[in-house]
Enzyme design. Structure first.
Site, PDB file in Angstrom:
ATOM      1  N   ASP A  38      39.594  64.561  -0.530  1.00 36.89           N
ATOM      2  CA  ASP A  38      40.316  66.309  -1.507  1.00 36.89           C
ATOM      3  C   ASP A  38      39.129  67.416  -1.418  1.00 36.89           C
ATOM      4  OD1 ASP A  38      41.823  65.957  -4.604  1.00 36.89           O
ATOM      5  OD2 ASP A  38      40.572  67.586  -4.112  1.00 36.89           O
ATOM      6  N   ASP A  63      39.764  69.622   4.035  1.00 34.53           N
ATOM      7  CA  ASP A  63      40.960  70.529   3.362  1.00 34.53           C
ATOM      8  C   ASP A  63      41.953  70.001   4.345  1.00 34.53           C
ATOM      9  OD1 ASP A  63      43.091  72.580   4.137  1.00 34.53           O
ATOM     10  OD2 ASP A  63      41.802  73.845   3.897  1.00 34.53           O
ATOM     11  N   ASN A  90      48.431  62.796   0.750  1.00 32.56           N
ATOM     12  CA  ASN A  90      48.979  63.525  -0.469  1.00 32.56           C
ATOM     13  C   ASN A  90      48.804  65.249  -1.762  1.00 32.56           C
ATOM     14  OD1 ASN A  90      50.023  62.847  -3.825  1.00 32.56           O
ATOM     15  ND2 ASN A  90      48.145  63.300  -4.188  1.00 32.56           N
ATOM     16  N   TYR A 157      56.828  76.856  -2.416  1.00 35.91           N
ATOM     17  CA  TYR A 157      56.767  75.400  -2.973  1.00 35.91           C
ATOM     18  C   TYR A 157      57.788  74.020  -2.568  1.00 35.91           C
ATOM     19  CZ  TYR A 157      55.605  71.110  -5.845  1.00 35.91           C
ATOM     20  OH  TYR A 157      54.835  69.681  -5.817  1.00 35.91           O
ATOM     21  N   LYS A 161      58.190  71.238   0.421  1.00 34.19           N
ATOM     22  CA  LYS A 161      58.970  69.659   0.669  1.00 34.19           C
ATOM     23  C   LYS A 161      59.713  69.738   0.435  1.00 34.19           C
ATOM     24  CE  LYS A 161      54.885  69.369  -2.349  1.00 34.19           C
ATOM     25  NZ  LYS A 161      53.921  68.434  -1.721  1.00 34.19           N
ATOM     26  N   THR A 192      49.206  66.389 -13.395  1.00 37.02           N
ATOM     27  CA  THR A 192      48.464  66.184 -12.089  1.00 37.02           C
ATOM     28  C   THR A 192      47.398  67.709 -12.596  1.00 37.02           C
ATOM     29  OG1 THR A 192      49.886  67.777 -11.485  1.00 37.02           O
ATOM     30  CG2 THR A 192      50.417  65.581 -10.781  1.00 37.02           C
TER      31      THR A 192
END
Length: 268
Positions: A38, A63, A90, A157, A161, A192
């Protein structure tokens, strides 16, 4: 009952919070040894939580969109545990809600770097390690219902995706005959780190009961519900699932926009 990931080694990125942290705890509870990545220091807290529960985890601040850092994750798994069986790409960023005309090339590029180049780098390096070992394995990427159709995220975004969804399909073909499976999870609204401001604002205003009301289950998801699907894809339970993008969204993506019909009304 046997642990589903007993004897397996898994990499999880975006493990500092949300789906990544929930998946780390779930995978470890099922016997997996973990390498957690992370960008934030919170990844160390996740590793400690795994260790305190009796599991094994190594934490690295990385990263996920940098090739050297992804290579480091894979190398750490091989050096620390001697093998790799599962890679869960993820990590992701939202990029905000700016529209097509407000976005800059720099902002668009950064979203693609983390959200699409990052998973590709994991497929590239973890996929090679898995294929070379000859034992098969599973690669999981976090996509989104925003990548299926409009209305669930900003333009950059959503485009990133959608790219992830196609990436897993292409990668499954490219890894043909290696017994390495590549699949994507497409979450709907989930609490989240990325969405926390939305949830916090709704709770502050007393309208948190309205979150997720557009899907048939009429609620948002918790990270643990996504972690269960990641566990399925990581385990041998999904041995014949490959090249798929699985929506875990309470049914949100099952319908086009409609006006809800009241009893006695005629649908239009």
């Amino acid at each position: 009952m046997a642990e589903q990931l007993s004897g397996k080694v898994a990499i999880i990125t975006g493990a500092g919070s949300g789906i990544g942290r929930a998946s780390a705890l779930r995978f470890a509870a099922e016997g997996a040894k973990l390498v957690l990545g992370d960008k934030t220091e919170a990844v160390h807290a996740t590793a400690r939580a795994v260790q305190e529960a009796g599991g094994q985890a190594v934490a690295l601040q990385i990263d996920a969109g940098l090739e050297a850092d992804v290579e480091k994750l894979v190398a750490t798994a091989l050096q620390q545990y001697g093998q790799l069986d599962v890679a869960f790409a993820n990590a992701g960023i939202s990029g905000g809600r700016a529209g097509i005309f407000e976005l800059t090339p720099e902002a668009w590029t950064e979203v693609l770097r983390v959200n699409l180049i990052g998973p590709w780098l994991m497929v590239k390096h973890a996929g090679k390690a898995l294929a070379d070992a000859g034992r098969g394995g599973s690669i999981i990427c976090t996509a989104s219902v925003a990548g299926i159709r409009s209305g669930a995220g900003g333009p950059a975004y959503s485009a990133s995706k959608a790219g992830v969804i196609n990436l897993v399909m292409v990668s499954a073909q490219q890894l043909c005959e290696s017994n390495v499976r590549v699949n994507a999870i497409c979450p709907g609204l989930t609490e989240t780190g990325m969405t926390q401001p939305t949830f916090d604002y709704a709770r502050e205003k007393g309208v948190d009961h309205k979150l997720g009301r557009l899907n048939p289950l009429r609620r948002a998801a918790q990270p643990e519900e996504l972690a269960q699907v990641a566990l399925f894809l990581a385990s041998d339970q999904s041995s014949y699932v490959n090249g798929q993008a699985i929506a875990v969204d309470g049914g949100l993506s099952s319908s086009h926009p409609v006006t809800r019909q009241l009893p006695g009304q005629t649908a239009v």
